[in-house]
Motif scaffolding. Sequence first.
Motif, PDB file in Angstrom:
ATOM      1  N   TYR A   7       0.843  -1.203   0.000  1.00  0.00           N
ATOM      2  CA  TYR A   7       0.000   0.000   0.000  1.00  0.00           C
ATOM      3  C   TYR A   7       0.876   1.250   0.000  1.00  0.00           C
ATOM      4  O   TYR A   7       0.905   2.008   0.973  1.00  0.00           O
ATOM      5  N   TYR A  15      -6.180   6.036  -5.111  1.00  0.00           N
ATOM      6  CA  TYR A  15      -7.447   5.456  -4.634  1.00  0.00           C
ATOM      7  C   TYR A  15      -8.355   6.555  -4.087  1.00  0.00           C
ATOM      8  O   TYR A  15      -9.548   6.609  -4.376  1.00  0.00           O
ATOM      9  N   ARG A 130      -4.501 -10.885  -5.471  1.00  0.00           N
ATOM     10  CA  ARG A 130      -4.824  -9.493  -5.781  1.00  0.00           C
ATOM     11  C   ARG A 130      -4.359  -9.087  -7.181  1.00  0.00           C
ATOM     12  O   ARG A 130      -4.653  -7.981  -7.633  1.00  0.00           O
TER      13      ARG A 130
ATOM     14  N   ASP B 342     -13.673   4.053   4.142  1.00  0.00           N
ATOM     15  CA  ASP B 342     -13.626   3.800   2.700  1.00  0.00           C
ATOM     16  C   ASP B 342     -12.603   2.718   2.347  1.00  0.00           C
ATOM     17  O   ASP B 342     -12.206   2.582   1.202  1.00  0.00           O
ATOM     18  N   VAL B 343     -12.180   1.968   3.347  1.00  0.00           N
ATOM     19  CA  VAL B 343     -11.231   0.879   3.068  1.00  0.00           C
ATOM     20  C   VAL B 343     -12.025  -0.284   2.471  1.00  0.00           C
ATOM     21  O   VAL B 343     -12.961  -0.786   3.096  1.00  0.00           O
ATOM     22  N   HIS B 344     -11.670  -0.675   1.267  1.00  0.00           N
ATOM     23  CA  HIS B 344     -12.428  -1.748   0.629  1.00  0.00           C
ATOM     24  C   HIS B 344     -12.200  -3.064   1.376  1.00  0.00           C
ATOM     25  O   HIS B 344     -11.088  -3.343   1.835  1.00  0.00           O
ATOM     26  N   HIS B 346     -11.661  -6.002   0.451  1.00  0.00           N
ATOM     27  CA  HIS B 346     -10.528  -6.826  -0.020  1.00  0.00           C
ATOM     28  C   HIS B 346      -9.217  -6.341   0.555  1.00  0.00           C
ATOM     29  O   HIS B 346      -8.323  -7.122   0.870  1.00  0.00           O
ATOM     30  N   ASP B 347      -9.102  -5.028   0.645  1.00  0.00           N
ATOM     31  CA  ASP B 347      -7.887  -4.477   1.250  1.00  0.00           C
ATOM     32  C   ASP B 347      -7.832  -4.844   2.730  1.00  0.00           C
ATOM     33  O   ASP B 347      -6.777  -5.215   3.242  1.00  0.00           O
ATOM     34  N   HIS B 363     -18.934 -10.453  -1.667  1.00  0.00           N
ATOM     35  CA  HIS B 363     -20.399 -10.370  -1.599  1.00  0.00           C
ATOM     36  C   HIS B 363     -20.997 -11.587  -0.921  1.00  0.00           C
ATOM     37  O   HIS B 363     -22.207 -11.669  -0.749  1.00  0.00           O
ATOM     38  N   PRO B 376     -20.840  -2.591  -1.923  1.00  0.00           N
ATOM     39  CA  PRO B 376     -20.430  -3.558  -2.937  1.00  0.00           C
ATOM     40  C   PRO B 376     -19.954  -4.864  -2.307  1.00  0.00           C
ATOM     41  O   PRO B 376     -20.001  -5.920  -2.931  1.00  0.00           O
TER      42      PRO B 376
END
Lengths: 151, 409
Positions: A7, A15, A130, B342-344, B346-347, B363, B376
């Motif tokens: 990251y 992002y 990923r 706002d951290v997705h 997956h992250d 999902h 999402p």
Amino acid sequence: MSLEELYREVILDHYRNPRHRKPLDRADAHAEGVNPLCGDEVTVELAVTDGRISDVAAIGQGCSISQSSASMMTDAILGKTVEEVRDLIQRFKAMMDIDHEADLGLDPDRPGAVLGDLEALQGVRRYPVRIKCANLPWTTLAQALDQLSAS
Amino acid sequence: MSGLEHLRADFPVLQREIGGKPVHFLDSAASSQKPTSVLEAMDDFYRCCYANVHRGAYALSVESTERYEAARSRVASFINASDPTQVAFARGATSALNLIAHGWGGEHLRPGDRVLLTEMEHHANLVPWQMVAARTGARLDFVPLTDDYRLDLEALEQKLDDDVAVVGVTGMSNVLGTIPPIPRIAEAARTVGALLVVDGAQLVPHQPVDVQTLGADFLVFSAHKMLGPTGIGALWGRPERLEEMEPYEGGGEMIADVQLHTSTWAAIPHRFEAGTPPIAEAVGFAAAVDYLDKVGMDQVAAHDADLTAYALQLLAEIPHVTVYGPADVDARGGVISFTMADVHPHDLATILDQQGVSVRAGHHCAKPLMRRLCVPATARASFYVYNTRTDVDALVEALGVASRIFGVG
């Protein structure tokens, strides 16, 4: 490999502040990409003038890797010829391919290095699940280019 | 603390270290780990008495058949079925739901009939009904959720009319943890003569279930989510409903007689088990329910509730974490979906993994529910008998790392 290497600041910046996220008024190509496994979505629009990408949009939702990759991609392809963009797609995908590390010479200071900010995504290769996130915008871009050549 | 902390030692995978860190496995809603007793039961079976089941005239086949049928009886008694013939083995809950949708729905649904599902169904209790609706002319309808993530029972009762032929509902949401009141839904379904199908994939592993009081017509569940092996699950049905259902797969084992042009079916439940069944898996399934019964399903549920309450309390203290699911632990199981700013997801999952914490992100095979929640994807932590408060602490600490990297808060 630390999380900080994955990251990187430049990734988080793209992002948070994605470039070229506004749909184009006039698009010559429009392609939608989705990763059904994780739900990442990227729509790519291209405007082409005299054989060069004169405007681009990448709109989508998903993780920081897919969305920063899309944002960096728009910066990287704007102003380039269609041929140059195809070459860039190949280089990017090769960078993401774990097996191709040796012949890439990914040192950003090396002569002829062109991937620029995109090289920040190299760290993704260490997280195989990923890689598809990083590749999604580029696969979608390739589909958009195919539309151009078809029309 | 619930007093089940010693169980962790029974699970070989959880003794591993990955990247120098212990395994904090918080993905049992997707699939559970296996205790040594299950592994040994399957291994012993292959070593001592394996052969194909049914019709074998030799000792090994007789023994193998006995073990397979004993496993059926054991799984039947686990849910208090009055007779083992009410239980058919299937590949898992998904294939059992497909059998019900195609075998019962495909046979009995008519144009104008409605299949009433809920907004929180797993794709496994949605997509098969879509397929059968398209074929039969039946329509799908959906019970909404309330704003506190429960099933809207008033809406359910309003939607129930004589056109509703099937009510399909999850026993426990794999996303929200919500446990709808099945006996009450069963009563409502009965008043309009609708069939009640309960997707027990999450419920049966985590709560005591008695099919004689549940009120359902069909209940399905998967072994791999309840300490057993992959590749096997169970379909329980009321005998008269099983008789009304056509087989979905034809082949060996499921026939009474075969002519060149026609065949007749074996008795229930064997008519639903075409081909060589997962024999060793059935033996492992029986060992898994033995293990659960030895712990006691009331204890299992209490342990889940303890961890869930502990986790909900700690998560509520983390800024910018949103939890999706009922706040009341009596109305829910040990499945906690959440997002962080706002951290997705997956992250989040990648960062948590680096701290040794295994959660699922995505999902969760419930895309319509994700749209209803306007997200999402979510990250999801889920608990089982081998988890401890230490796992929850590790989750919370790892979320702190994620929050630092993404500069949240």
